[in-house]
Write an enzyme that holds these catalytic residues in place. Sequence first.
Site, mmCIF file in Angstrom:
data_model
loop_
_atom_site.group_PDB
_atom_site.id
_atom_site.type_symbol
_atom_site.label_atom_id
_atom_site.label_comp_id
_atom_site.label_asym_id
_atom_site.label_seq_id
_atom_site.Cartn_x
_atom_site.Cartn_y
_atom_site.Cartn_z
ATOM 1 N N GLU A 235 70.963 76.622 -56.569
ATOM 2 C CA GLU A 235 69.941 75.573 -56.461
ATOM 3 C C GLU A 235 68.553 76.120 -56.746
ATOM 4 O OE1 GLU A 235 70.358 73.727 -52.659
ATOM 5 O OE2 GLU A 235 72.237 72.715 -53.177
ATOM 6 N N HIS B 20 71.408 65.359 -54.443
ATOM 7 C CA HIS B 20 72.176 65.180 -53.215
ATOM 8 C C HIS B 20 72.686 63.746 -53.047
ATOM 9 C CE1 HIS B 20 70.041 68.940 -52.457
ATOM 10 N NE2 HIS B 20 70.881 69.185 -51.475
#
Length: 336
Positions: A190, A224
């Site tokens: 990430e 997400h």
Amino acid sequence: MYYYLLINPATMEVAFAGDSVIGDGGGDGGGDVSKSLAVIACTAMAILYVAILYAPTLILRLPPPYSLQSHLIRRFICAAISSVFSLIACSLILPIQWGKSHLFGVYGIRLDHIWQAVVFPLTLTSLMYAGTLILKLLALLDPGQDDGEIGRSLSLDSIKNVVHEFIESVSSMASDISAWRNYFVAPLTEELVFRACMIPLLLCGGFNTYTVVFLCPIFFSLAHLNHLLEYAQRSGSWFKALTIVGFQVGYTVIFGSYASFLFVRTGHLTAPLVAHIFCNYLGLPVIISRRTGMVTVAYGAGLLGFIWLLFPLTSPHLYNATTDNCMCWHRYCSWS
């Protein structure tokens, strides 16, 4: 007009060579990357990071994983592929010059000033978790103590207990694949995609520094949203799923802004990476505890310390030998 990507195998230095000279792009201005191209590239990277997780079953038609371990290993591979692709794409878009930029340095992947990039951001982040750390310390010292016994002095046995618990915790995480996901693979991939790749693109696209700090987390939070359907199927309620995902998105925007701030201020990928791992380990900060009021006091003091030290502990001079002759992705040069 043609450009060629040149790579020096000995130093891993890269540059574009062609029939024009690429500008420096220092300060608040951009390089040769347009704003629209930067946004499109960041959007594509965010979509790829999520979409590739479903590629094995939807595109490659592989059978569903037979265990949690095989499921996570498959996702580790997908996340790694996505990260490598984003790094390559970013290197082709950014105005990288021969002899001025090390390829890994563009992404903040550096070994110089490594202890500063670990200690200072970790110290800063831990201030926001002062309440949590106090609560965990009290639980380790004596799990069965009541509120009235909190002021008891430390003993040698309690200190040994803390050390023993810590060693056991580290040992168990080493063999736990979920821990590898939470504390290694997810933070590393990430940060590579959403900080190391996206922030240089947005900075060289000419976006204002604070715009980048708050825009980059939007892409991070969108990654997400893939949990929405999963939560809806589990709970059987779209309202509950939207509430959970909405909270997650809000939290990722806040943390993503902080991680982006660390990356831009320090120019070091290690800074947001250690903060990411630390936050994943401790979860949400504890503000209030029924066990003791010390938690709230510690949290308040930690918050004040965090605000007071935010800029001093992220001063670019602590993490960089020089702030001269900077490229467009080195915004810390003009943010002292």
